[in-house]
Scaffold this motif. Structure first.
Motif, PDB file in Angstrom:
ATOM      1  N   SER A 173     -18.317 -31.801  15.846  1.00  0.00           N
ATOM      2  CA  SER A 173     -18.060 -33.114  16.401  1.00  0.00           C
ATOM      3  C   SER A 173     -17.997 -34.166  15.289  1.00  0.00           C
ATOM      4  O   SER A 173     -17.111 -34.111  14.446  1.00  0.00           O
ATOM      5  CB  SER A 173     -19.112 -33.450  17.463  1.00  0.00           C
ATOM      6  N   ASP A 180     -13.383 -30.026  26.835  1.00  0.00           N
ATOM      7  CA  ASP A 180     -14.230 -30.973  26.109  1.00  0.00           C
ATOM      8  C   ASP A 180     -13.926 -32.397  26.588  1.00  0.00           C
ATOM      9  O   ASP A 180     -12.802 -32.873  26.455  1.00  0.00           O
ATOM     10  CB  ASP A 180     -13.966 -30.842  24.612  1.00  0.00           C
ATOM     11  N   HIS A 232     -17.798 -29.490  25.156  1.00  0.00           N
ATOM     12  CA  HIS A 232     -18.158 -29.987  23.821  1.00  0.00           C
ATOM     13  C   HIS A 232     -19.376 -29.211  23.353  1.00  0.00           C
ATOM     14  O   HIS A 232     -20.508 -29.572  23.639  1.00  0.00           O
ATOM     15  CB  HIS A 232     -18.448 -31.489  23.881  1.00  0.00           C
TER      16      HIS A 232
END
Length: 190
Positions: free
Chosen positions: A83, A131, A163
């Motif tokens: 991320s 996600d 995610h």
């Protein structure tokens, strides 16, 4: 449900497991706590743009520190990021030619870099199709940039994953990471 917030404490055990897995493949691993630079345990989204350069500086400092460690081959340096960590990996690699590979778990290309078309090293993109934090469109945008530059890359979009990867998908991703790093970092150091 879609979780919010980059929470180091909540996911720290998973990050440590991933770092140990990569280390078990024979790599030196530095688990960089970039949020320490700003004294945070979680990302403060109101300050994300303000703090991003400081966190990138932390990653660059870690690259310099790691390369100075005994037994570390500076020609075989890669960054694995999840991320925000992946966005920081891209920002660092755009300015640091010693970064020879990136593994991008569910990360975006920082806005500042998207307009510049930076030269990036070989990249493995791993992303959940569902996600809702960093939509899969970001993975495809990174893929387009790498393809346009003829940069080696691999991409795997995991159906039904959000995610952060879970279940058997984690093992598939780990195998891909080991294979990718082995291919690109060992080539770089030979």
């Amino acid at each position: 449900m879609c979780p919010t917030g980059a929470d180091v404490g909540h996911y720290a055990d998973g990050y440590r497991l991933a770092a140990r897995t990569i280390a078990a493949s024979g790599y030196h691993v530095a688990f960089v706590h970039y949020l320490d630079r700003t004294g945070d345990q979680r990302v403060a989204y109101a300050r994300l743009r303000q703090d991003f350069p400081r966190w990138t500086e932390t990653i660059r400092d870690a690259v310099n520190w790691l390369i100075d460690q005994p037994g570390v081959d500076a020609r075989g340096l890669g960054i694995v990021g999840l991320s925000l960590g992946a966005a920081l990996a891209f920002a660092t690699a755009a300015e640091e030619p010693r970064v020879r590979a990136i593994v991008d778990y569910s990360g975006p290309l920082p806005d500042e870099l998207a307009g510049q078309s930076p030269r990036l090293p070989p990249t493995l993109i791993l992303h959940g199709a569902s996600d809702c934090i960093v939509p899969v469109s970001h993975a495809h945008a990174i893929e387009r940039l790498l393809r346009e530059q003829s940069t080696p890359y691999e991409i795997k979009i995991y159906e039904g994953q959000g995610h952060g990867l879970t279940g058997a998908t984690q093992f598939d991703a780990a195998a891909r990471v080991a294979r990718f790093l082995g291919q690109h970092l060992q080539q770089a150091s030979s």
